[in-house]
Motif scaffolding. Sequence first.
Motif, PDB file in Angstrom:
ATOM      1  N   ALA A  71       0.832  -1.202   0.000  1.00 39.65           N
ATOM      2  CA  ALA A  71       0.000   0.000   0.000  1.00 39.65           C
ATOM      3  C   ALA A  71       0.866   1.251   0.000  1.00 39.65           C
ATOM      4  CB  ALA A  71      -0.908  -0.001   1.227  1.00 39.65           C
ATOM      5  N   SER A  72       0.360   2.294  -0.645  1.00 35.84           N
ATOM      6  CA  SER A  72       0.985   3.618  -0.611  1.00 35.84           C
ATOM      7  C   SER A  72      -0.141   4.647  -0.605  1.00 35.84           C
ATOM      8  CB  SER A  72       1.892   3.830  -1.827  1.00 35.84           C
ATOM      9  OG  SER A  72       1.169   4.307  -2.941  1.00 35.84           O
ATOM     10  N   PRO A  73       0.156   5.893  -0.278  1.00 38.29           N
ATOM     11  CA  PRO A  73      -0.907   6.903  -0.327  1.00 38.29           C
ATOM     12  C   PRO A  73      -1.507   7.056  -1.719  1.00 38.29           C
ATOM     13  CG  PRO A  73       1.008   7.754   0.819  1.00 38.29           C
ATOM     14  CD  PRO A  73       1.397   6.446   0.220  1.00 38.29           C
ATOM     15  N   PHE A  74      -0.774   6.609  -2.742  1.00 37.74           N
ATOM     16  CA  PHE A  74      -1.201   6.778  -4.129  1.00 37.74           C
ATOM     17  C   PHE A  74      -1.776   5.501  -4.724  1.00 37.74           C
ATOM     18  CE2 PHE A  74       2.467   9.366  -3.021  1.00 37.74           C
ATOM     19  CZ  PHE A  74       1.835  10.600  -2.987  1.00 37.74           C
ATOM     20  N   VAL A  93      -4.362  12.525  -3.930  1.00 40.48           N
ATOM     21  CA  VAL A  93      -4.502  12.528  -2.478  1.00 40.48           C
ATOM     22  C   VAL A  93      -4.464  13.979  -1.985  1.00 40.48           C
ATOM     23  CG1 VAL A  93      -3.401  11.782  -0.327  1.00 40.48           C
ATOM     24  CG2 VAL A  93      -3.385  10.288  -2.313  1.00 40.48           C
ATOM     25  N   LEU A  94      -5.370  14.329  -1.108  1.00 40.11           N
ATOM     26  CA  LEU A  94      -5.429  15.688  -0.581  1.00 40.11           C
ATOM     27  C   LEU A  94      -4.235  15.949   0.340  1.00 40.11           C
ATOM     28  CD1 LEU A  94      -7.120  18.287  -0.538  1.00 40.11           C
ATOM     29  CD2 LEU A  94      -8.268  17.374   1.483  1.00 40.11           C
ATOM     30  N   ALA A  95      -3.589  17.112   0.149  1.00 40.63           N
ATOM     31  CA  ALA A  95      -2.439  17.501   0.970  1.00 40.63           C
ATOM     32  C   ALA A  95      -2.450  19.014   1.150  1.00 40.63           C
ATOM     33  CB  ALA A  95      -1.147  17.045   0.313  1.00 40.63           C
ATOM     34  N   LYS A  96      -1.744  19.481   2.170  1.00 37.19           N
ATOM     35  CA  LYS A  96      -1.620  20.911   2.443  1.00 37.19           C
ATOM     36  C   LYS A  96      -0.168  21.317   2.186  1.00 37.19           C
ATOM     37  CE  LYS A  96      -4.184  22.852   5.498  1.00 37.19           C
ATOM     38  NZ  LYS A  96      -4.991  23.617   4.589  1.00 37.19           N
ATOM     39  N   ILE A  97       0.023  22.408   1.433  1.00 36.10           N
ATOM     40  CA  ILE A  97       1.365  22.884   1.079  1.00 36.10           C
ATOM     41  C   ILE A  97       2.050  23.488   2.298  1.00 36.10           C
ATOM     42  CG2 ILE A  97       2.684  24.486  -0.343  1.00 36.10           C
ATOM     43  CD1 ILE A  97       0.405  24.319  -2.414  1.00 36.10           C
ATOM     44  N   GLY A 103      -4.314   9.695   8.438  1.00 41.62           N
ATOM     45  CA  GLY A 103      -4.927   8.541   7.804  1.00 41.62           C
ATOM     46  C   GLY A 103      -4.700   8.451   6.301  1.00 41.62           C
ATOM     47  N   GLY A 104      -3.979   9.412   5.718  1.00 38.47           N
ATOM     48  CA  GLY A 104      -3.756   9.413   4.275  1.00 38.47           C
ATOM     49  C   GLY A 104      -2.632   8.504   3.811  1.00 38.47           C
ATOM     50  N   ALA A 105      -1.787   8.080   4.748  1.00 38.89           N
ATOM     51  CA  ALA A 105      -0.670   7.206   4.398  1.00 38.89           C
ATOM     52  C   ALA A 105      -0.762   5.920   5.201  1.00 38.89           C
ATOM     53  CB  ALA A 105       0.658   7.898   4.668  1.00 38.89           C
ATOM     54  N   PRO A 106      -0.651   4.768   4.524  1.00 36.05           N
ATOM     55  CA  PRO A 106      -0.707   3.500   5.250  1.00 36.05           C
ATOM     56  C   PRO A 106       0.450   3.380   6.240  1.00 36.05           C
ATOM     57  CG  PRO A 106      -0.224   3.145   2.918  1.00 36.05           C
ATOM     58  CD  PRO A 106      -0.422   4.599   3.116  1.00 36.05           C
ATOM     59  N   ASP A 107       0.225   2.693   7.316  1.00 37.86           N
ATOM     60  CA  ASP A 107       1.236   2.433   8.347  1.00 37.86           C
ATOM     61  C   ASP A 107       1.871   3.694   8.909  1.00 37.86           C
ATOM     62  OD1 ASP A 107       0.635  -0.189   8.040  1.00 37.86           O
ATOM     63  OD2 ASP A 107       2.613  -0.851   7.434  1.00 37.86           O
ATOM     64  N   SER A 108       1.144   4.816   8.895  1.00 30.48           N
ATOM     65  CA  SER A 108       1.664   6.053   9.491  1.00 30.48           C
ATOM     66  C   SER A 108       1.150   6.211  10.923  1.00 30.48           C
ATOM     67  CB  SER A 108       1.261   7.265   8.657  1.00 30.48           C
ATOM     68  OG  SER A 108      -0.133   7.489   8.763  1.00 30.48           O
ATOM     69  N   GLY A 109       0.358   5.260  11.363  1.00 27.06           N
ATOM     70  CA  GLY A 109      -0.220   5.350  12.692  1.00 27.06           C
ATOM     71  C   GLY A 109      -1.229   6.482  12.794  1.00 27.06           C
ATOM     72  N   ILE A 135      -3.811  21.024  -2.053  1.00 31.93           N
ATOM     73  CA  ILE A 135      -3.504  20.487  -3.381  1.00 31.93           C
ATOM     74  C   ILE A 135      -3.862  19.012  -3.393  1.00 31.93           C
ATOM     75  CG2 ILE A 135      -1.668  22.107  -4.004  1.00 31.93           C
ATOM     76  CD1 ILE A 135       0.363  19.968  -3.100  1.00 31.93           C
ATOM     77  N   GLN A 136      -3.829  18.440  -4.574  1.00 32.21           N
ATOM     78  CA  GLN A 136      -3.975  17.003  -4.736  1.00 32.21           C
ATOM     79  C   GLN A 136      -2.679  16.478  -5.348  1.00 32.21           C
ATOM     80  OE1 GLN A 136      -7.718  15.681  -6.485  1.00 32.21           O
ATOM     81  NE2 GLN A 136      -8.607  17.659  -5.958  1.00 32.21           N
ATOM     82  N   LEU A 137      -2.202  15.369  -4.801  1.00 32.52           N
ATOM     83  CA  LEU A 137      -0.958  14.750  -5.272  1.00 32.52           C
ATOM     84  C   LEU A 137      -1.256  13.386  -5.849  1.00 32.52           C
ATOM     85  CD1 LEU A 137       1.319  15.598  -2.223  1.00 32.52           C
ATOM     86  CD2 LEU A 137       1.178  16.814  -4.400  1.00 32.52           C
ATOM     87  N   ARG A 138      -0.567  13.066  -6.946  1.00 33.52           N
ATOM     88  CA  ARG A 138      -0.762  11.739  -7.548  1.00 33.52           C
ATOM     89  C   ARG A 138       0.579  11.198  -8.018  1.00 33.52           C
ATOM     90  NH1 ARG A 138      -2.228  12.652 -13.498  1.00 33.52           N
ATOM     91  NH2 ARG A 138      -1.632  14.811 -13.722  1.00 33.52           N
ATOM     92  N   ALA A 139       0.633   9.881  -8.112  1.00 32.94           N
ATOM     93  CA  ALA A 139       1.825   9.188  -8.599  1.00 32.94           C
ATOM     94  C   ALA A 139       1.392   7.869  -9.220  1.00 32.94           C
ATOM     95  CB  ALA A 139       2.805   8.935  -7.456  1.00 32.94           C
ATOM     96  N   LYS A 140       2.152   7.434 -10.201  1.00 29.24           N
ATOM     97  CA  LYS A 140       1.860   6.161 -10.858  1.00 29.24           C
ATOM     98  C   LYS A 140       2.563   5.028 -10.117  1.00 29.24           C
ATOM     99  CE  LYS A 140       1.491   8.290 -15.393  1.00 29.24           C
ATOM    100  NZ  LYS A 140       2.089   8.370 -16.739  1.00 29.24           N
ATOM    101  N   PRO A 141       1.863   3.911  -9.898  1.00 32.07           N
ATOM    102  CA  PRO A 141       2.476   2.783  -9.187  1.00 32.07           C
ATOM    103  C   PRO A 141       3.769   2.292  -9.845  1.00 32.07           C
ATOM    104  CG  PRO A 141       0.128   2.421  -9.450  1.00 32.07           C
ATOM    105  CD  PRO A 141       0.468   3.653 -10.237  1.00 32.07           C
ATOM    106  N   GLU A 142       3.845   2.373 -11.173  1.00 36.90           N
ATOM    107  CA  GLU A 142       5.051   1.881 -11.853  1.00 36.90           C
ATOM    108  C   GLU A 142       6.274   2.753 -11.591  1.00 36.90           C
ATOM    109  OE1 GLU A 142       2.572   3.987 -15.115  1.00 36.90           O
ATOM    110  OE2 GLU A 142       2.157   2.689 -13.412  1.00 36.90           O
ATOM    111  N   ASN A 143       6.088   3.928 -10.984  1.00 38.37           N
ATOM    112  CA  ASN A 143       7.215   4.791 -10.635  1.00 38.37           C
ATOM    113  C   ASN A 143       7.712   4.570  -9.212  1.00 38.37           C
ATOM    114  OD1 ASN A 143       7.279   6.005 -13.153  1.00 38.37           O
ATOM    115  ND2 ASN A 143       5.811   7.562 -12.565  1.00 38.37           N
ATOM    116  N   ALA A 144       7.156   3.593  -8.530  1.00 41.17           N
ATOM    117  CA  ALA A 144       7.572   3.278  -7.160  1.00 41.17           C
ATOM    118  C   ALA A 144       8.639   2.187  -7.167  1.00 41.17           C
ATOM    119  CB  ALA A 144       6.376   2.813  -6.339  1.00 41.17           C
ATOM    120  N   PHE A 145       9.454   2.219  -6.142  1.00 42.24           N
ATOM    121  CA  PHE A 145      10.414   1.142  -5.873  1.00 42.24           C
ATOM    122  C   PHE A 145      10.029   0.558  -4.523  1.00 42.24           C
ATOM    123  CE2 PHE A 145      12.689   4.453  -8.248  1.00 42.24           C
ATOM    124  CZ  PHE A 145      13.056   3.732  -9.375  1.00 42.24           C
TER     125      PHE A 145
END
Length: 135
Positions: free
Chosen positions: A30-33, A63-67, A86-92, A114-124
């Motif tokens: 899992a990831s926030p994205f 994902v909703l975020a504040k600058i 609660g926006g990031a898994p395992d962040s407690g 703002i809203q942030l997005r990322a493609k799963p294929e860009n993750a390691f």
Amino acid sequence: IYSHPVDPEAAAMLGGGNVFRSQVKGGQAASPFGPVPASDFADGDSVEVYFRSAAIRVGEGGVLAKIRSILPSPAGLEIEAEIGEGGAPDSGGAPVLVLATAPIDAKLSVGGDIQLRAKPENAFVFPCFEKPCQA
């Protein structure tokens, strides 16, 4: 090295990054994205999902975020933003800081949403050996 880093340190050397802790379930972490492929790991393995800041973009449907800060960079604008509770898994449930990029002409302001997005294929995905991952 850039496309296939062997560890988070190698990945960070060639572009700052964001690390999210997760556990593998059904070949995914899992990831926030959204889920990212983690087929090299067994279910239940503790992992770190790594996104370079250039892979996380300001954009609709994310994902909703504040600058928190905005800085010019060679790639446009570097944004430091906070994903809410609660926006990031395992962040407690704690907020998580994220580095992202936006076009130089983006209309953004510190404190704005703002809203942030990322493609799963860009993750390691890397194994996590630190104690917080093993809890």
